[in-house]
Every structure is written in structure tokens, then in C-alpha cells.
Motif scaffolding. Structure first.
Motif, PDB file in Angstrom:
ATOM      1  N   HIS A 263       0.856  -1.188   0.000  1.00 14.07           N
ATOM      2  CA  HIS A 263       0.000   0.000   0.000  1.00 14.07           C
ATOM      3  C   HIS A 263       0.891   1.236   0.000  1.00 14.07           C
ATOM      4  O   HIS A 263       1.967   1.237   0.591  1.00 14.07           O
ATOM      5  N   ILE A 264       0.450   2.277  -0.679  1.00 13.29           N
ATOM      6  CA  ILE A 264       1.166   3.551  -0.689  1.00 13.29           C
ATOM      7  C   ILE A 264       0.385   4.534   0.179  1.00 13.29           C
ATOM      8  O   ILE A 264      -0.767   4.850  -0.108  1.00 13.29           O
ATOM      9  N   ALA A 265       1.015   4.996   1.262  1.00  9.58           N
ATOM     10  CA  ALA A 265       0.389   5.952   2.184  1.00  9.58           C
ATOM     11  C   ALA A 265       1.120   7.278   2.082  1.00  9.58           C
ATOM     12  O   ALA A 265       2.256   7.395   2.550  1.00  9.58           O
ATOM     13  N   SER A 266       0.479   8.259   1.450  1.00  6.75           N
ATOM     14  CA  SER A 266       1.083   9.588   1.259  1.00  6.75           C
ATOM     15  C   SER A 266       2.479   9.485   0.657  1.00  6.75           C
ATOM     16  O   SER A 266       3.416  10.158   1.076  1.00  6.75           O
ATOM     17  N   GLY A 267       2.621   8.590  -0.321  1.00  6.69           N
ATOM     18  CA  GLY A 267       3.891   8.430  -1.003  1.00  6.69           C
ATOM     19  C   GLY A 267       4.858   7.470  -0.348  1.00  6.69           C
ATOM     20  O   GLY A 267       5.936   7.222  -0.894  1.00  6.69           O
ATOM     21  N   ILE A 268       4.498   6.920   0.803  1.00  5.62           N
ATOM     22  CA  ILE A 268       5.363   5.988   1.532  1.00  5.62           C
ATOM     23  C   ILE A 268       4.905   4.559   1.257  1.00  5.62           C
ATOM     24  O   ILE A 268       3.727   4.230   1.442  1.00  5.62           O
ATOM     25  N   THR A 269       5.823   3.697   0.827  1.00  2.00           N
ATOM     26  CA  THR A 269       5.492   2.291   0.613  1.00  2.00           C
ATOM     27  C   THR A 269       5.333   1.590   1.954  1.00  2.00           C
ATOM     28  O   THR A 269       6.212   1.658   2.817  1.00  2.00           O
TER      29      THR A 269
ATOM     30  N   GLY B 273      10.086  -1.405   8.889  1.00  2.54           N
ATOM     31  CA  GLY B 273       8.839  -1.856   8.293  1.00  2.54           C
ATOM     32  C   GLY B 273       7.754  -0.843   8.584  1.00  2.54           C
ATOM     33  O   GLY B 273       7.768  -0.198   9.635  1.00  2.54           O
ATOM     34  N   SER B 274       6.814  -0.695   7.661  1.00  2.00           N
ATOM     35  CA  SER B 274       5.730   0.275   7.828  1.00  2.00           C
ATOM     36  C   SER B 274       4.387  -0.398   7.613  1.00  2.00           C
ATOM     37  O   SER B 274       4.205  -1.143   6.640  1.00  2.00           O
ATOM     38  N   GLY B 275       3.465  -0.135   8.522  1.00  4.69           N
ATOM     39  CA  GLY B 275       2.108  -0.660   8.418  1.00  4.69           C
ATOM     40  C   GLY B 275       1.126   0.478   8.248  1.00  4.69           C
ATOM     41  O   GLY B 275       1.153   1.444   9.007  1.00  4.69           O
ATOM     42  N   ALA B 276       0.259   0.382   7.244  1.00  5.58           N
ATOM     43  CA  ALA B 276      -0.662   1.470   6.921  1.00  5.58           C
ATOM     44  C   ALA B 276      -2.040   1.229   7.517  1.00  5.58           C
ATOM     45  O   ALA B 276      -2.534   0.101   7.553  1.00  5.58           O
ATOM     46  N   GLY B 277      -2.654   2.328   7.973  1.00 10.09           N
ATOM     47  CA  GLY B 277      -4.041   2.288   8.404  1.00 10.09           C
ATOM     48  C   GLY B 277      -4.967   2.582   7.244  1.00 10.09           C
ATOM     49  O   GLY B 277      -4.532   2.896   6.137  1.00 10.09           O
ATOM     50  N   THR B 278      -6.260   2.506   7.490  1.00  9.14           N
ATOM     51  CA  THR B 278      -7.237   2.697   6.421  1.00  9.14           C
ATOM     52  C   THR B 278      -7.584   4.165   6.197  1.00  9.14           C
ATOM     53  O   THR B 278      -8.039   4.540   5.121  1.00  9.14           O
ATOM     54  N   ARG B 279      -7.370   4.994   7.185  1.00  5.77           N
ATOM     55  CA  ARG B 279      -7.732   6.406   7.071  1.00  5.77           C
ATOM     56  C   ARG B 279      -6.691   7.176   6.256  1.00  5.77           C
ATOM     57  O   ARG B 279      -5.495   6.909   6.353  1.00  5.77           O
TER      58      ARG B 279
ATOM     59  N   LEU C  78       0.030  13.878   6.219  1.00  8.29           N
ATOM     60  CA  LEU C  78       0.624  12.976   7.215  1.00  8.29           C
ATOM     61  C   LEU C  78       0.397  11.540   6.778  1.00  8.29           C
ATOM     62  O   LEU C  78      -0.748  11.120   6.594  1.00  8.29           O
ATOM     63  N   PRO C  79       1.462  10.760   6.575  1.00  9.89           N
ATOM     64  CA  PRO C  79       1.264   9.350   6.221  1.00  9.89           C
ATOM     65  C   PRO C  79       0.669   8.584   7.403  1.00  9.89           C
ATOM     66  O   PRO C  79       1.209   8.637   8.517  1.00  9.89           O
ATOM     67  N   ASN C  80      -0.405   7.900   7.168  1.00 13.05           N
ATOM     68  CA  ASN C  80      -1.060   7.148   8.239  1.00 13.05           C
ATOM     69  C   ASN C  80      -0.387   5.785   8.379  1.00 13.05           C
ATOM     70  O   ASN C  80      -0.916   4.756   7.954  1.00 13.05           O
ATOM     71  N   ILE C  81       0.798   5.802   8.974  1.00 12.68           N
ATOM     72  CA  ILE C  81       1.569   4.574   9.140  1.00 12.68           C
ATOM     73  C   ILE C  81       2.070   4.447  10.570  1.00 12.68           C
ATOM     74  O   ILE C  81       2.169   5.435  11.300  1.00 12.68           O
ATOM     75  N   LEU C  82       2.369   3.229  10.943  1.00 13.47           N
ATOM     76  CA  LEU C  82       3.150   2.917  12.138  1.00 13.47           C
ATOM     77  C   LEU C  82       4.432   2.279  11.627  1.00 13.47           C
ATOM     78  O   LEU C  82       4.385   1.322  10.849  1.00 13.47           O
ATOM     79  N   ARG C  83       5.568   2.829  12.021  1.00 12.99           N
ATOM     80  CA  ARG C  83       6.846   2.316  11.540  1.00 12.99           C
ATOM     81  C   ARG C  83       7.600   1.609  12.654  1.00 12.99           C
ATOM     82  O   ARG C  83       7.613   2.080  13.802  1.00 12.99           O
TER      83      ARG C  83
END
Length: 393
Positions: A56-62, A230-236, A241-246
Motif C-alpha cells: 500500500h502507498i500511504a502519502s507516497g510511503i510504501t 517496516g511500515s504498516g498502513a491504516g485505512t484512514r 501525514l502518512p497514516n503509518i506505524l513504523r
């Protein structure tokens, strides 16, 4: 694979939810994907659906996204699971899960149930989960438990959590963010306000964070070599702001030593006899998770002689050990703090009948020490020292 020598630092950039934690960890540890999906399949009915890990791409972040894919349109319900704590725990304990998964998943689930029980003032077995009462939550708890079991021994640190703001819909109507159960689970955690509203940390995400940090998070990272992220994306989707937990993975063994964090429990006792205190200490030392127990003599209030008891405990066992301290001693309170340890790399070998511990010092020097228990049958102090000296050369 085991987590000894690994330190994992979590950055909740967009927030923290169960699916975000799982996706980030599986992005950082792709070897665990097969294990986590197998455990989810063992507990999730096939007619409901399956877990899916995708890019998934979150605000440009893989990043990676972890989600439930329903078996067919209308065939599976996101609210088909039994919603009581006891029913969900029984389901986890009966499922053919891989070693350690059920225990870790149940521990995460227990944190949510205990918070809900306190919020509503009811016994824990009567808790209905409301906000996490769906197959997604069971899937997240199981996958997180599988990952934690596989990385047993790893340590965690956590950057401050985003506070969020506004109201969130719950089974009891609109409530302020963070939701009551989330706020209870994360008491003692650091928060910051980045100005982005909404629910940023979910109850399941909160319980997972509390589990991996033992409820006593630290923001400090030990010295070590960065092994990967590693990055995990949320649905929102969030604006700007990238909606990720890294997660950042550090190999602490690369520094010649590794760091872990323990919980220190301490109290001062002035009204127990020596026999009573000795019996309590023997039982406390034998508890799972107790690394060390030390007694110190001192002078307390009203010039009374006191005995200070200090225990070093692994974070996951801290609450259980604290309960036993209250049961076995007369203390009315415990001081609790997080203590970081630096541990030299070491290995064991044998010199005849005596075990030896070999440690590598940062300057390259090796030190050898005989295992004290293997010298216990020495008849005199002189014999003990001679046997130790022979083993250490």
C-alpha cells in the motif's frame, strides 16, 4: 526465529491500531508472514474470510496493509464472532495455534477486557467487547500474538503517541478521544498533540503496545546496528501525514552487548519477622519473570529499622509479580520504574565438572568465571578457590 539481541522501536506516525502493528512487523520480518497467516487461518472460520497482507502507498510511503477479506459478498459478517471475553478466549485456547501464540493473544485480549471491566464496573467474565466485537479484532489479536511469540526475547521502545481529538462513535454513544478503554490501557504512556483530530489509537492497538512494552514504555533506543524497517498502513487518509506505524529493527548484539528493559518493583518493610520475610523472598525468587531480588537494610520513618526489597522483573510478568508481593508481604505500596540493562555477550562451556561463563569485554578482552553452584560441594574455602582458579584458566 526468536528475538534475542533485537530491539524494536515503534514510531506511531499516523497512530496505532492492531492491523497497523501487524503490517509493520510483517513488513520488517517477512519470514513471519507464513506463521502469522497460518495462525489466523486456524482461528478464523473459512466461511467468514481470510487475512490478506498487501502493498500500500500511504502519502507516497510504501507500506503494508493487513486486512480481512470476506469469503463472498454477504457471506461473512464482520460481527459474526461471539463477543464475550470468555467466548473469545476459549476460541483462542481451543484453536490449533503455533507455540506461544495462544498465550500472547490471550494476554493482549485480557488487557482490553480488564479495561472494559473497569470502565463499566463489572466482572471481567461479563465483558462484551462492543468496539472490538468482530472478526477483524479476533484476527488482529491472533496475528499480533503469533508475531510476539515468534520474537520472544526482543525488546521494544515507543515514541510518544498522537493524542487525536474530537469524538468517536461507541456502543454507548459518542465519547471523547481517546476512548475510555484505550485511555485506561495506556495510562503512563507519553502522548503528543500533532493537531490532527480523530481516533488515532484503537483499543486493540493500545493493548498490543501495552503488551510488547510490559505497560512501562521507554522512548530510549539502545546502541546497535539498524537492521531494517517496516511500515504498516491504516485505512484512514490524512492530509499531509502518512497514516503509518513504523518499526525500526536494531541488532544490539552488533555493539558487543545488548540492552533490555526490566521493571523494578521496590518497597520498604518494617513489620515482618525474619522468618516471614525469608519465606516470602524464597517464593518470590521462584516466580516466572523474576530476574533478581535484593534485600537492603536501612532506617525508615520514626527511626525504625527497615528492609528494602527490590525486584527486577521482566515487563510481561510485572503485574503478576506485583500481585504476589502484596499477597506475601505486609507492604501497602510498591514503587515501580523501568530499568535499562546493558548485557555483555556471553556463552557457557565446561571445564571438567565445572561450568564456566565466558564474556567478551568491549575492548576485546575475554573474562571467564566459574559457575558458583558447581563449586558448592567444596569442603573448604581453599578448595573452592583452587577449583575456581583451575576452571577459569
Amino acid at each position: 526465529m526468536g528475538g534475542q539481541g533485537l530491539h524494536l522501536h515503534l514510531d506511531p506516525v499516523g497512530g496505532a491500531a492492531g492491523d497497523m502493528f501487524i503490517a509493520a512487523m510483517l513488513d520488517a520480518f517477512p519470514d513471519l508472514v507464513e506463521r502469522a497467516l497460518a495462525d489466523v487461518a486456524a482461528v478464523l472460520p473459512a466461511e467468514v474470510g481470510r487475512a490478506k497482507l498487501s502493498e500500500h502507498i500511504a502519502s507516497g510511503i510504501t507500506a503494508r496493509r493487513f486486512e480481512l477479506v470476506l469469503a463472498a459478498e454477504g457471506a461473512g459478517s464482520r460481527h459474526g464472532a461471539e463477543t464475550t471475553y470468555r467466548a473469545m478466549r476459549d476460541l483462542l485456547e481451543r484453536a490449533p495455534l503455533l507455540e506461544g501464540t495462544a498465550a500472547a493473544a490471550c494476554a493482549i485480549l485480557h488487557r482490553i477486557a480488564a479495561a472494559e471491566a473497569q470502565v463499566h464496573g463489572i466482572p471481567i467474565d461479563r465483558v462484551h467487547f462492543h468496539e472490538i466485537a468482530d472478526w477483524d479484532a479476533l484476527m488482529d489479536v491472533t496475528a499480533a500474538g503469533s508475531i510476539c511469540a515468534a520474537l520472544s526475547g526482543a525488546t521494544f521502545s515507543l515514541a510518544p503517541l498522537p493524542l487525536g481529538g474530537g469524538l468517536v462513535d461507541t456502543a454507548h454513544g459518542k465519547m471523547p478521544v481517546p476512548a475510555p478503554a484505550t485511555a485506561l490501557i495506556l495510562q503512563g504512556f507519553d502522548w503528543h498533540d500533532d493537531g490532527v483530530p480523530g481516533e488515532r489509537v484503537t483499543p486493540t492497538g493500545a493493548a498490543i503496545l501495552a503488551h510488547v512494552t510490559g505497560g512501562c514504555p521507554t522512548v530510549s533506543r539502545p546502541p546497535g546496528r539498524l537492521r531494517g524497517t517496516g511500515s504498516g498502513a491504516g485505512t484512514r487518509v490524512m492530509k499531509g501525514l502518512p497514516n503509518i506505524l513504523r518499526v525500526s529493527v536494531f541488532d544490539t548484539d552488533a555493539a558487543g552487548f545488548h540492552q533490555d528493559s526490566l521493571v523494578q518493583l521496590a518497597c520498604d518493610i518494617d513489620d515482618m519477622t525474619g522468618e516471614e520475610l525469608g519465606a516470602a523472598v524464597d517464593r518470590l525468587r521462584d516466580l516466572p519473570g523474576v530476574v533478581d531480588l535484593l534485600l537492603l537494610s536501612g532506617q525508615g520513618k520514626k527511626s525504625r529499622p527497615v528492609t528494602r526489597m527490590e525486584l527486577l522483573v521482566r515487563p510481561a510478568s510485572a503485574d503478576a509479580v506485583a500481585t504476589r508481593v502484596f499477597e506475601l508481604t505486609s507492604t501497602l505500596g510498591l514503587r515501580r520504574a523501568v530499568v535499562d540493562r546493558l548485557i555483555l555477550l556471553r556463552e557457557s562451556d565446561m571445564a571438567g565438572a565445572v561450568r564456566r561463563k565466558r564474556a567478551q569485554r568491549p575492548g576485546g578482552q575475554e573474562t571467564i568465571k566459574a559457575e558458583s553452584d558447581d563449586l558448592a560441594d567444596a569442603e573448604t574455602l581453599h578448595e573452592r578457590r583452587m577449583r575456581a582458579r583451575a576452571a577459569e584458566t
